[in-house]
Design a protein around this motif. Sequence first.
Motif, PDB file in Angstrom:
ATOM      1  N   LEU A 274      -2.871   5.071  -2.534  1.00 26.61           N
ATOM      2  CA  LEU A 274      -3.829   5.906  -1.828  1.00 26.61           C
ATOM      3  C   LEU A 274      -3.329   7.341  -1.923  1.00 26.61           C
ATOM      4  O   LEU A 274      -2.222   7.645  -1.469  1.00 26.61           O
ATOM      5  CB  LEU A 274      -3.915   5.467  -0.363  1.00 26.61           C
TER       6      LEU A 274
ATOM      7  N   LEU B 287      -8.452   5.914  -4.216  1.00 23.76           N
ATOM      8  CA  LEU B 287      -7.782   4.626  -4.017  1.00 23.76           C
ATOM      9  C   LEU B 287      -7.747   3.890  -5.340  1.00 23.76           C
ATOM     10  O   LEU B 287      -8.764   3.758  -6.023  1.00 23.76           O
ATOM     11  CB  LEU B 287      -8.564   3.792  -2.987  1.00 23.76           C
TER      12      LEU B 287
ATOM     13  N   TYR C 282      -1.574  -1.228  -3.933  1.00 21.43           N
ATOM     14  CA  TYR C 282      -2.583  -0.159  -3.893  1.00 21.43           C
ATOM     15  C   TYR C 282      -1.895   1.194  -3.830  1.00 21.43           C
ATOM     16  O   TYR C 282      -0.801   1.322  -3.269  1.00 21.43           O
ATOM     17  CB  TYR C 282      -3.460  -0.300  -2.647  1.00 21.43           C
TER      18      TYR C 282
ATOM     19  N   SER D 174     -10.983  -4.380   0.568  1.00 19.29           N
ATOM     20  CA  SER D 174     -10.316  -4.869  -0.640  1.00 19.29           C
ATOM     21  C   SER D 174      -9.067  -5.677  -0.323  1.00 19.29           C
ATOM     22  O   SER D 174      -8.706  -6.597  -1.064  1.00 19.29           O
ATOM     23  CB  SER D 174      -9.965  -3.683  -1.544  1.00 19.29           C
ATOM     24  N   LEU D 175      -8.405  -5.348   0.789  1.00 24.18           N
ATOM     25  CA  LEU D 175      -7.197  -6.096   1.153  1.00 24.18           C
ATOM     26  C   LEU D 175      -7.521  -7.572   1.389  1.00 24.18           C
ATOM     27  O   LEU D 175      -6.733  -8.462   1.044  1.00 24.18           O
ATOM     28  CB  LEU D 175      -6.573  -5.495   2.425  1.00 24.18           C
TER      29      LEU D 175
ATOM     30  N   LEU E 275      -5.829   0.538  -7.690  1.00 21.55           N
ATOM     31  CA  LEU E 275      -5.102  -0.727  -7.693  1.00 21.55           C
ATOM     32  C   LEU E 275      -4.672  -0.958  -9.123  1.00 21.55           C
ATOM     33  O   LEU E 275      -5.515  -1.162  -9.996  1.00 21.55           O
ATOM     34  CB  LEU E 275      -6.029  -1.841  -7.199  1.00 21.55           C
TER      35      LEU E 275
ATOM     36  N   GLY F   5     -12.639   5.817   2.191  1.00 21.43           N
ATOM     37  CA  GLY F   5     -11.598   5.224   1.361  1.00 21.43           C
ATOM     38  C   GLY F   5     -10.817   4.154   2.104  1.00 21.43           C
ATOM     39  O   GLY F   5     -10.494   3.090   1.545  1.00 21.43           O
ATOM     40  N   LEU F   6     -10.525   4.417   3.369  1.00 21.02           N
ATOM     41  CA  LEU F   6      -9.789   3.419   4.161  1.00 21.02           C
ATOM     42  C   LEU F   6     -10.652   2.180   4.409  1.00 21.02           C
ATOM     43  O   LEU F   6     -10.147   1.045   4.376  1.00 21.02           O
ATOM     44  CB  LEU F   6      -9.323   4.035   5.483  1.00 21.02           C
TER      45      LEU F   6
ATOM     46  N   ARG G  45     -12.869   1.049   2.428  1.00 17.70           N
ATOM     47  CA  ARG G  45     -12.869   0.331   1.152  1.00 17.70           C
ATOM     48  C   ARG G  45     -11.557  -0.424   0.970  1.00 17.70           C
ATOM     49  O   ARG G  45     -11.536  -1.561   0.504  1.00 17.70           O
ATOM     50  CB  ARG G  45     -13.066   1.336   0.020  1.00 17.70           C
ATOM     51  N   LEU G  46     -10.489   0.203   1.366  1.00 21.76           N
ATOM     52  CA  LEU G  46      -9.178  -0.435   1.256  1.00 21.76           C
ATOM     53  C   LEU G  46      -9.102  -1.671   2.152  1.00 21.76           C
ATOM     54  O   LEU G  46      -8.646  -2.737   1.715  1.00 21.76           O
ATOM     55  CB  LEU G  46      -8.087   0.570   1.629  1.00 21.76           C
TER      56      LEU G  46
ATOM     57  N   ILE H  80       0.868  -1.178   0.000  1.00 25.70           N
ATOM     58  CA  ILE H  80       0.000   0.000   0.000  1.00 25.70           C
ATOM     59  C   ILE H  80       0.904   1.227   0.000  1.00 25.70           C
ATOM     60  O   ILE H  80       1.739   1.400   0.904  1.00 25.70           O
ATOM     61  CB  ILE H  80      -0.905   0.044   1.249  1.00 25.70           C
TER      62      ILE H  80
END
Lengths: 191, 283
Positions: free
Chosen positions: B68, B82, B66, B105-106, B84, B98-99, B101-102, B35
Amino acid sequence: MAYPRARTTDLLLQSTGDDLIVFDQQRQLAHTLNRTAALIFKHADGTRAVADLVAVLQAELNEVADEDLVRMALGRLGRADLMEHAETPSMDALRASRRRFVRKVGMVGALTLLLPMVETIVAPRTALAQSGDPTCASDSDSGCESQCLTGCNSDSQSLSATQCDQFCFCNSNSNSASNFCGSDSVFCASA
Amino acid sequence: MPSSNPADAPLKMHTDAFVEADALYFSCYGAQVGILADAVGVLPALLDRLPPHATISDAPVSSCTYQLRLTEATPDSPHCTLSLGNTTLVDNVPLTEGLNRLVSSLQVAVSCHAQNYLFVHAGAVVWKGTALLLPGLSHAGKTTLVKALVEAGATYYSDEFAVLDDNGRVHPYARPLAVRDEAGQVTHQPVETLGGVAGTKPVPVGWMLALQYERGAVWEPTPLSAGQGALRLLENTVMARTRSEDALRIFGRVMETAQAWQGKRGEATQTVAALLHLLEAGG
Protein backbone atom coordinates in the motif's frame (compact mmCIF):
# COMPACT_ATOMS: atom_id res chain seq x y z
CA MET A 1 -17.20 -49.64 -30.02
CA ALA A 2 -17.41 -53.42 -29.66
CA TYR A 3 -15.60 -53.37 -26.33
CA PRO A 4 -16.16 -49.95 -24.84
CA ARG A 5 -13.44 -48.53 -22.66
CA ALA A 6 -13.91 -45.71 -20.17
CA ARG A 7 -11.25 -43.06 -19.77
CA THR A 8 -8.87 -43.61 -16.90
CA THR A 9 -6.35 -40.80 -17.24
CA ASP A 10 -6.50 -37.35 -15.69
CA LEU A 11 -9.59 -38.26 -13.72
CA LEU A 12 -10.29 -38.04 -10.00
CA LEU A 13 -13.02 -40.30 -8.67
CA GLN A 14 -15.08 -40.02 -5.51
CA SER A 15 -18.02 -42.20 -4.56
CA THR A 16 -20.76 -40.51 -2.61
CA GLY A 17 -24.01 -42.25 -1.84
CA ASP A 18 -25.02 -44.15 -4.96
CA ASP A 19 -23.29 -41.61 -7.16
CA LEU A 20 -19.80 -41.32 -8.53
CA ILE A 21 -18.20 -37.93 -8.92
CA VAL A 22 -15.64 -37.72 -11.68
CA PHE A 23 -13.37 -34.71 -11.92
CA ASP A 24 -11.74 -34.27 -15.30
CA GLN A 25 -8.43 -32.54 -14.58
CA GLN A 26 -7.75 -32.11 -18.26
CA ARG A 27 -10.86 -30.13 -18.97
CA GLN A 28 -11.66 -28.86 -15.46
CA LEU A 29 -15.09 -30.42 -15.59
CA ALA A 30 -16.85 -32.22 -12.79
CA HIS A 31 -19.46 -34.85 -13.47
CA THR A 32 -21.80 -36.71 -11.22
CA LEU A 33 -22.85 -40.12 -12.45
CA ASN A 34 -25.86 -41.87 -11.04
CA ARG A 35 -25.64 -45.55 -10.22
CA THR A 36 -26.41 -46.80 -13.72
CA ALA A 37 -23.91 -44.50 -15.39
CA ALA A 38 -21.34 -45.25 -12.70
CA LEU A 39 -21.67 -49.02 -13.16
CA ILE A 40 -21.10 -48.72 -16.88
CA PHE A 41 -18.20 -46.33 -16.34
CA LYS A 42 -16.54 -48.75 -13.92
CA HIS A 43 -17.11 -51.89 -15.96
CA ALA A 44 -16.44 -50.55 -19.44
CA ASP A 45 -12.79 -51.53 -19.34
CA GLY A 46 -12.28 -52.65 -22.91
CA THR A 47 -12.81 -56.31 -22.11
CA ARG A 48 -16.59 -56.35 -21.94
CA ALA A 49 -18.94 -56.15 -24.89
CA VAL A 50 -22.26 -54.35 -24.69
CA ALA A 51 -23.98 -57.64 -23.93
CA ASP A 52 -21.64 -58.14 -20.97
CA LEU A 53 -22.47 -54.70 -19.69
CA VAL A 54 -26.15 -55.52 -19.97
CA ALA A 55 -25.48 -58.50 -17.76
CA VAL A 56 -23.68 -56.29 -15.24
CA LEU A 57 -26.66 -53.95 -15.01
CA GLN A 58 -29.07 -56.84 -14.74
CA ALA A 59 -27.08 -58.31 -11.89
CA GLU A 60 -26.43 -55.06 -10.04
CA LEU A 61 -29.60 -53.11 -10.73
CA ASN A 62 -32.57 -54.83 -12.25
CA GLU A 63 -33.34 -57.55 -14.75
CA VAL A 64 -35.15 -55.10 -16.99
CA ALA A 65 -31.81 -53.56 -17.97
CA ASP A 66 -31.21 -54.01 -21.66
CA GLU A 67 -29.02 -52.93 -24.53
CA ASP A 68 -30.88 -49.63 -24.88
CA LEU A 69 -30.03 -48.77 -21.29
CA VAL A 70 -26.36 -49.62 -21.81
CA ARG A 71 -26.17 -47.65 -25.05
CA MET A 72 -27.82 -44.71 -23.35
CA ALA A 73 -25.23 -44.82 -20.59
CA LEU A 74 -22.36 -45.14 -23.06
CA GLY A 75 -23.76 -42.23 -25.03
CA ARG A 76 -24.04 -40.03 -21.95
CA LEU A 77 -20.51 -40.92 -20.87
CA GLY A 78 -19.18 -40.37 -24.37
CA ARG A 79 -20.74 -36.94 -24.56
CA ALA A 80 -19.11 -36.10 -21.25
CA ASP A 81 -15.76 -37.13 -22.76
CA LEU A 82 -15.42 -39.98 -20.29
CA MET A 83 -14.97 -42.74 -22.88
CA GLU A 84 -11.99 -43.63 -25.04
CA HIS A 85 -12.78 -43.56 -28.75
CA ALA A 86 -16.35 -42.71 -28.01
CA GLU A 87 -18.96 -43.04 -30.64
CA THR A 88 -21.02 -40.01 -29.80
CA PRO A 89 -24.61 -40.76 -30.62
CA SER A 90 -26.87 -37.95 -31.61
CA MET A 91 -29.35 -36.60 -29.14
CA ASP A 92 -32.07 -38.09 -31.33
CA ALA A 93 -30.51 -41.52 -31.00
CA LEU A 94 -30.26 -41.12 -27.23
CA ARG A 95 -33.85 -40.00 -26.99
CA ALA A 96 -34.94 -42.94 -29.10
CA SER A 97 -33.15 -45.35 -26.75
CA ARG A 98 -34.71 -43.62 -23.80
CA ARG A 99 -38.18 -43.79 -25.31
CA ARG A 100 -37.80 -47.50 -26.05
CA PHE A 101 -36.59 -48.24 -22.55
CA VAL A 102 -39.29 -46.19 -20.85
CA ARG A 103 -41.91 -47.80 -23.04
CA LYS A 104 -40.57 -51.15 -22.00
CA VAL A 105 -40.54 -50.53 -18.26
CA GLY A 106 -43.46 -48.12 -18.19
CA MET A 107 -43.36 -44.88 -16.28
CA VAL A 108 -42.90 -46.69 -13.01
CA GLY A 109 -40.95 -44.33 -10.74
CA ALA A 110 -38.46 -46.80 -9.40
CA LEU A 111 -37.62 -48.17 -12.81
CA THR A 112 -37.21 -44.80 -14.48
CA LEU A 113 -34.56 -44.14 -11.84
CA LEU A 114 -32.52 -46.70 -13.74
CA LEU A 115 -32.04 -44.20 -16.54
CA PRO A 116 -28.40 -43.17 -16.68
CA MET A 117 -27.69 -39.59 -15.61
CA VAL A 118 -24.52 -37.60 -16.08
CA GLU A 119 -24.60 -34.04 -14.82
CA THR A 120 -21.68 -31.79 -15.60
CA ILE A 121 -20.38 -28.48 -14.36
CA VAL A 122 -17.31 -26.48 -15.20
CA ALA A 123 -15.10 -26.17 -12.14
CA PRO A 124 -15.15 -22.47 -11.37
CA ARG A 125 -12.14 -20.28 -11.63
CA THR A 126 -11.37 -18.72 -8.31
CA ALA A 127 -12.68 -15.34 -9.33
CA LEU A 128 -16.05 -16.80 -10.16
CA ALA A 129 -16.45 -18.25 -6.72
CA GLN A 130 -15.97 -14.90 -5.03
CA SER A 131 -18.35 -12.28 -3.91
CA GLY A 132 -17.59 -8.68 -4.66
CA ASP A 133 -13.91 -9.04 -5.32
CA PRO A 134 -12.71 -10.75 -8.46
CA THR A 135 -9.11 -10.72 -7.36
CA CYS A 136 -7.42 -13.62 -5.77
CA ALA A 137 -3.87 -13.33 -4.64
CA SER A 138 -2.03 -12.89 -7.89
CA ASP A 139 1.44 -13.03 -6.47
CA SER A 140 3.60 -15.55 -8.17
CA ASP A 141 4.41 -17.31 -4.92
CA SER A 142 0.87 -18.28 -4.30
CA GLY A 143 0.45 -20.99 -6.83
CA CYS A 144 -3.04 -19.81 -7.49
CA GLU A 145 -2.13 -17.18 -10.00
CA SER A 146 -3.65 -19.04 -12.88
CA GLN A 147 -6.85 -19.33 -10.92
CA CYS A 148 -7.15 -15.66 -10.34
CA LEU A 149 -7.98 -14.33 -13.72
CA THR A 150 -11.12 -12.40 -14.11
CA GLY A 151 -12.24 -15.33 -16.17
CA CYS A 152 -15.39 -15.54 -18.13
CA ASN A 153 -17.31 -12.51 -19.05
CA SER A 154 -20.41 -11.44 -17.23
CA ASP A 155 -22.63 -13.51 -19.46
CA SER A 156 -21.15 -16.70 -18.21
CA GLN A 157 -21.49 -16.39 -14.48
CA SER A 158 -23.87 -19.28 -14.40
CA LEU A 159 -21.79 -22.26 -15.29
CA SER A 160 -24.04 -25.03 -14.17
CA ALA A 161 -24.81 -27.34 -16.99
CA THR A 162 -28.11 -28.61 -15.79
CA GLN A 163 -29.75 -27.24 -18.87
CA CYS A 164 -28.15 -28.78 -21.92
CA ASP A 165 -29.16 -26.02 -24.23
CA GLN A 166 -27.76 -23.34 -21.99
CA PHE A 167 -24.47 -24.93 -21.27
CA CYS A 168 -21.75 -22.37 -21.38
CA PHE A 169 -18.21 -23.54 -21.43
CA CYS A 170 -15.57 -21.26 -20.05
CA ASN A 171 -12.54 -21.91 -22.14
CA SER A 172 -9.68 -22.65 -19.79
CA ASN A 173 -7.15 -21.25 -22.21
CA SER A 174 -8.68 -17.86 -22.64
CA ASN A 175 -10.75 -15.36 -20.79
CA SER A 176 -13.55 -15.52 -23.22
CA ALA A 177 -16.68 -17.51 -22.85
CA SER A 178 -18.22 -19.31 -25.69
CA ASN A 179 -21.50 -20.99 -25.93
CA PHE A 180 -20.51 -24.58 -26.21
CA CYS A 181 -23.85 -26.13 -26.84
CA GLY A 182 -24.24 -27.48 -30.25
CA SER A 183 -25.55 -30.55 -31.87
CA ASP A 184 -22.55 -32.56 -30.87
CA SER A 185 -21.36 -30.97 -27.67
CA VAL A 186 -24.03 -31.54 -25.13
CA PHE A 187 -22.36 -32.43 -21.86
CA CYS A 188 -25.21 -32.94 -19.51
CA ALA A 189 -27.16 -35.92 -20.39
CA SER A 190 -30.34 -35.85 -18.46
CA ALA A 191 -32.55 -35.12 -21.42
CA MET B 1 1.51 2.18 14.33
CA PRO B 2 0.60 5.25 16.38
CA SER B 3 -2.61 6.41 14.69
CA SER B 4 -5.73 4.53 13.66
CA ASN B 5 -7.18 7.29 11.52
CA PRO B 6 -6.12 7.03 7.86
CA ALA B 7 -6.73 10.73 7.36
CA ASP B 8 -4.06 11.47 9.93
CA ALA B 9 -1.48 9.46 8.11
CA PRO B 10 1.71 11.26 7.17
CA LEU B 11 1.62 11.73 3.44
CA LYS B 12 4.34 11.29 0.90
CA MET B 13 4.68 11.42 -2.81
CA HIS B 14 4.71 8.25 -4.85
CA THR B 15 8.05 7.08 -6.08
CA ASP B 16 8.81 4.02 -8.12
CA ALA B 17 10.80 2.29 -5.43
CA PHE B 18 8.66 0.99 -2.61
CA VAL B 19 10.15 1.78 0.77
CA GLU B 20 8.57 -0.15 3.58
CA ALA B 21 7.72 2.03 6.55
CA ASP B 22 5.21 -0.16 8.31
CA ALA B 23 4.05 -3.75 8.09
CA LEU B 24 1.24 -5.90 9.34
CA TYR B 25 1.24 -9.68 9.20
CA PHE B 26 -1.56 -12.00 10.17
CA SER B 27 -2.62 -15.60 9.76
CA CYS B 28 -6.10 -16.94 9.32
CA TYR B 29 -7.05 -20.59 8.78
CA GLY B 30 -3.46 -21.24 7.83
CA ALA B 31 -3.25 -18.42 5.30
CA GLN B 32 -0.38 -16.08 6.04
CA VAL B 33 -0.89 -12.59 4.73
CA GLY B 34 1.32 -9.52 4.84
CA ILE B 35 0.51 -5.87 4.26
CA LEU B 36 3.34 -3.42 3.71
CA ALA B 37 2.85 0.32 3.72
CA ASP B 38 5.23 3.09 2.74
CA ALA B 39 3.91 5.34 5.48
CA VAL B 40 3.25 4.88 9.14
CA GLY B 41 -0.18 5.51 10.57
CA VAL B 42 -2.19 3.80 7.86
CA LEU B 43 -2.22 0.17 8.89
CA PRO B 44 -3.72 0.54 12.39
CA ALA B 45 -7.02 1.41 10.72
CA LEU B 46 -7.10 -2.17 9.44
CA LEU B 47 -6.73 -3.89 12.78
CA ASP B 48 -10.44 -4.21 13.45
CA ARG B 49 -11.21 -4.94 9.81
CA LEU B 50 -9.11 -8.04 9.27
CA PRO B 51 -10.85 -11.29 8.29
CA PRO B 52 -12.56 -13.04 11.19
CA HIS B 53 -10.38 -15.28 13.33
CA ALA B 54 -7.23 -13.56 12.06
CA THR B 55 -4.28 -13.64 14.41
CA ILE B 56 -1.66 -10.92 14.25
CA SER B 57 1.75 -12.38 13.68
CA ASP B 58 5.11 -10.98 14.69
CA ALA B 59 6.98 -13.00 12.14
CA PRO B 60 7.26 -11.40 8.71
CA VAL B 61 6.09 -14.50 6.91
CA SER B 62 3.44 -14.46 4.25
CA SER B 63 2.35 -16.37 1.19
CA CYS B 64 0.57 -13.32 -0.07
CA THR B 65 1.86 -9.77 0.39
CA TYR B 66 0.11 -6.52 -0.36
CA GLN B 67 1.80 -3.19 -0.87
CA LEU B 68 0.00 0.00 0.00
CA ARG B 69 1.64 3.21 -1.08
CA LEU B 70 0.42 6.73 -0.63
CA THR B 71 0.40 8.59 -3.88
CA GLU B 72 -0.76 12.10 -3.32
CA ALA B 73 0.23 14.82 -0.93
CA THR B 74 -3.12 16.49 -0.66
CA PRO B 75 -3.83 16.78 3.04
CA ASP B 76 -7.58 16.80 2.57
CA SER B 77 -7.65 13.84 0.28
CA PRO B 78 -4.93 11.26 0.71
CA HIS B 79 -4.77 8.78 -2.14
CA CYS B 80 -3.15 5.40 -2.47
CA THR B 81 -2.17 2.62 -4.79
CA LEU B 82 -2.67 -0.97 -3.74
CA SER B 83 -0.84 -3.85 -5.31
CA LEU B 84 -0.41 -7.53 -4.80
CA GLY B 85 2.74 -8.98 -6.24
CA ASN B 86 3.01 -7.47 -9.68
CA THR B 87 -0.67 -6.73 -9.96
CA THR B 88 -2.03 -3.28 -9.22
CA LEU B 89 -5.45 -3.65 -7.65
CA VAL B 90 -6.30 0.05 -7.46
CA ASP B 91 -4.24 2.96 -8.62
CA ASN B 92 -4.30 6.41 -7.08
CA VAL B 93 -7.71 6.21 -5.44
CA PRO B 94 -8.82 7.93 -2.24
CA LEU B 95 -7.23 6.21 0.73
CA THR B 96 -10.56 5.19 2.22
CA GLU B 97 -11.51 3.50 -1.03
CA GLY B 98 -8.14 1.79 -1.22
CA LEU B 99 -8.49 0.46 2.31
CA ASN B 100 -12.00 -0.81 1.57
CA ARG B 101 -10.62 -2.61 -1.45
CA LEU B 102 -7.84 -4.07 0.64
CA VAL B 103 -10.22 -5.29 3.32
CA SER B 104 -12.31 -7.01 0.69
CA SER B 105 -9.28 -8.51 -1.01
CA LEU B 106 -7.90 -9.84 2.28
CA GLN B 107 -10.89 -12.12 2.61
CA VAL B 108 -10.31 -13.43 -0.87
CA ALA B 109 -6.64 -13.96 -0.11
CA VAL B 110 -7.47 -15.95 3.01
CA SER B 111 -9.92 -18.11 1.09
CA CYS B 112 -7.28 -18.83 -1.56
CA HIS B 113 -4.35 -19.48 0.75
CA ALA B 114 -6.04 -21.32 3.61
CA GLN B 115 -4.18 -24.46 4.61
CA ASN B 116 -6.02 -27.63 5.60
CA TYR B 117 -9.38 -25.93 5.09
CA LEU B 118 -11.51 -25.55 2.02
CA PHE B 119 -13.49 -22.36 1.47
CA VAL B 120 -16.86 -22.69 -0.20
CA HIS B 121 -18.83 -19.65 -1.17
CA ALA B 122 -21.85 -20.25 1.04
CA GLY B 123 -23.82 -18.91 3.93
CA ALA B 124 -23.65 -21.13 7.00
CA VAL B 125 -25.73 -21.37 10.15
CA VAL B 126 -26.26 -24.09 12.71
CA TRP B 127 -29.72 -25.28 13.63
CA LYS B 128 -30.09 -27.77 16.46
CA GLY B 129 -26.57 -29.03 16.25
CA THR B 130 -26.11 -29.45 12.54
CA ALA B 131 -24.95 -26.98 9.97
CA LEU B 132 -27.01 -25.68 7.12
CA LEU B 133 -25.06 -24.55 4.06
CA LEU B 134 -26.48 -22.12 1.53
CA PRO B 135 -24.08 -22.11 -1.42
CA GLY B 136 -24.34 -19.32 -3.92
CA LEU B 137 -22.43 -16.69 -5.80
CA SER B 138 -22.55 -12.99 -5.25
CA HIS B 139 -25.98 -11.39 -5.03
CA ALA B 140 -27.67 -14.77 -4.63
CA GLY B 141 -29.23 -13.49 -1.41
CA LYS B 142 -27.14 -15.52 1.02
CA THR B 143 -26.74 -12.77 3.57
CA THR B 144 -30.46 -11.97 3.56
CA LEU B 145 -31.33 -15.57 4.22
CA VAL B 146 -28.61 -16.06 6.81
CA LYS B 147 -29.76 -12.92 8.62
CA ALA B 148 -33.36 -14.15 8.67
CA LEU B 149 -32.24 -17.55 9.96
CA VAL B 150 -30.19 -15.94 12.72
CA GLU B 151 -33.17 -13.81 13.70
CA ALA B 152 -35.17 -17.05 13.87
CA GLY B 153 -32.68 -18.50 16.33
CA ALA B 154 -29.98 -20.15 14.24
CA THR B 155 -26.35 -19.84 15.30
CA TYR B 156 -24.32 -17.73 12.92
CA TYR B 157 -21.30 -19.19 11.16
CA SER B 158 -20.90 -17.07 8.03
CA ASP B 159 -22.68 -15.09 5.37
CA GLU B 160 -19.85 -15.58 2.92
CA PHE B 161 -17.72 -18.68 3.31
CA ALA B 162 -18.40 -22.14 4.62
CA VAL B 163 -14.99 -23.20 5.91
CA LEU B 164 -14.74 -26.98 5.73
CA ASP B 165 -12.14 -29.20 7.34
CA ASP B 166 -10.97 -32.56 6.13
CA ASN B 167 -13.74 -34.34 8.02
CA GLY B 168 -16.38 -32.31 6.26
CA ARG B 169 -17.22 -30.22 9.32
CA VAL B 170 -17.91 -26.51 8.98
CA HIS B 171 -15.96 -23.96 11.02
CA PRO B 172 -17.07 -20.43 11.85
CA TYR B 173 -16.13 -17.55 9.61
CA ALA B 174 -18.23 -15.10 11.54
CA ARG B 175 -17.51 -11.80 9.89
CA PRO B 176 -20.03 -8.99 10.36
CA LEU B 177 -22.94 -9.65 8.03
CA ALA B 178 -22.71 -7.60 4.84
CA VAL B 179 -26.30 -6.43 4.72
CA ARG B 180 -27.34 -4.71 1.52
CA ASP B 181 -30.18 -2.21 1.58
CA GLU B 182 -32.58 -1.55 -1.26
CA ALA B 183 -30.26 1.08 -2.68
CA GLY B 184 -27.48 -1.45 -2.82
CA GLN B 185 -25.51 0.11 0.02
CA VAL B 186 -23.75 -2.43 2.21
CA THR B 187 -23.51 -2.09 5.96
CA HIS B 188 -21.52 -4.50 8.09
CA GLN B 189 -23.55 -5.69 11.04
CA PRO B 190 -22.01 -7.81 13.80
CA VAL B 191 -24.28 -10.75 14.48
CA GLU B 192 -24.77 -9.57 18.06
CA THR B 193 -26.55 -6.45 16.82
CA LEU B 194 -29.14 -8.75 15.29
CA GLY B 195 -29.65 -10.51 18.59
CA GLY B 196 -27.78 -13.54 17.36
CA VAL B 197 -24.69 -15.43 18.41
CA ALA B 198 -21.74 -16.71 16.45
CA GLY B 199 -20.67 -20.32 16.58
CA THR B 200 -17.30 -21.27 17.94
CA LYS B 201 -16.93 -24.98 17.23
CA PRO B 202 -16.79 -27.13 14.11
CA VAL B 203 -20.08 -28.80 13.32
CA PRO B 204 -21.09 -31.55 10.87
CA VAL B 205 -23.19 -30.51 7.91
CA GLY B 206 -26.79 -31.67 8.03
CA TRP B 207 -28.24 -29.72 5.14
CA MET B 208 -27.13 -28.23 1.88
CA LEU B 209 -29.70 -26.03 0.20
CA ALA B 210 -28.93 -24.51 -3.18
CA LEU B 211 -31.60 -21.84 -3.32
CA GLN B 212 -32.02 -19.18 -5.93
CA TYR B 213 -33.97 -16.06 -5.13
CA GLU B 214 -36.82 -15.19 -7.45
CA ARG B 215 -39.42 -12.60 -6.61
CA GLY B 216 -42.70 -14.30 -5.81
CA ALA B 217 -41.27 -17.79 -6.19
CA VAL B 218 -43.21 -20.65 -4.68
CA TRP B 219 -41.28 -22.80 -2.21
CA GLU B 220 -40.99 -26.19 -3.88
CA PRO B 221 -37.48 -27.45 -3.25
CA THR B 222 -36.51 -30.78 -4.74
CA PRO B 223 -34.13 -33.28 -3.21
CA LEU B 224 -30.76 -33.85 -4.80
CA SER B 225 -28.67 -36.97 -4.81
CA ALA B 226 -25.42 -36.96 -2.87
CA GLY B 227 -23.43 -36.47 -6.06
CA GLN B 228 -25.58 -33.59 -7.20
CA GLY B 229 -25.24 -31.99 -3.79
CA ALA B 230 -21.47 -32.29 -4.03
CA LEU B 231 -21.57 -30.63 -7.45
CA ARG B 232 -23.54 -27.68 -6.05
CA LEU B 233 -20.77 -27.24 -3.47
CA LEU B 234 -17.99 -27.67 -6.00
CA GLU B 235 -19.33 -24.99 -8.30
CA ASN B 236 -19.03 -22.55 -5.39
CA THR B 237 -15.62 -23.66 -4.19
CA VAL B 238 -12.91 -21.04 -4.17
CA MET B 239 -10.03 -23.28 -5.18
CA ALA B 240 -12.03 -25.88 -7.08
CA ARG B 241 -9.42 -26.29 -9.78
CA THR B 242 -6.22 -26.38 -7.81
CA ARG B 243 -7.66 -28.30 -4.88
CA SER B 244 -10.05 -30.58 -6.72
CA GLU B 245 -8.77 -33.70 -4.97
CA ASP B 246 -9.32 -32.16 -1.53
CA ALA B 247 -12.71 -30.87 -2.60
CA LEU B 248 -13.94 -34.25 -3.80
CA ARG B 249 -12.78 -35.99 -0.63
CA ILE B 250 -14.28 -33.35 1.66
CA PHE B 251 -17.56 -33.14 -0.21
CA GLY B 252 -17.80 -36.91 -0.15
CA ARG B 253 -17.66 -36.69 3.63
CA VAL B 254 -20.09 -33.78 3.78
CA MET B 255 -22.63 -35.70 1.76
CA GLU B 256 -22.36 -38.71 4.06
CA THR B 257 -24.34 -36.74 6.62
CA ALA B 258 -26.05 -33.99 4.64
CA GLN B 259 -29.32 -33.86 2.83
CA ALA B 260 -29.18 -31.78 -0.33
CA TRP B 261 -32.01 -29.76 -1.81
CA GLN B 262 -32.35 -27.14 -4.48
CA GLY B 263 -35.02 -24.80 -5.71
CA LYS B 264 -36.24 -21.28 -5.97
CA ARG B 265 -37.13 -19.18 -3.01
CA GLY B 266 -39.15 -16.04 -2.45
CA GLU B 267 -38.72 -13.53 0.33
CA ALA B 268 -36.41 -14.47 3.16
CA THR B 269 -38.91 -14.43 6.01
CA GLN B 270 -41.31 -16.74 4.20
CA THR B 271 -38.46 -18.95 3.09
CA VAL B 272 -37.16 -19.30 6.62
CA ALA B 273 -40.52 -20.46 7.91
CA ALA B 274 -40.79 -23.07 5.17
CA LEU B 275 -37.16 -24.04 5.50
CA LEU B 276 -37.36 -24.59 9.24
CA HIS B 277 -40.47 -26.66 8.66
CA LEU B 278 -38.46 -28.79 6.23
CA LEU B 279 -35.65 -29.17 8.76
CA GLU B 280 -38.01 -30.04 11.59
CA ALA B 281 -39.70 -32.63 9.40
CA GLY B 282 -36.32 -34.18 8.69
CA GLY B 283 -36.49 -33.52 4.95
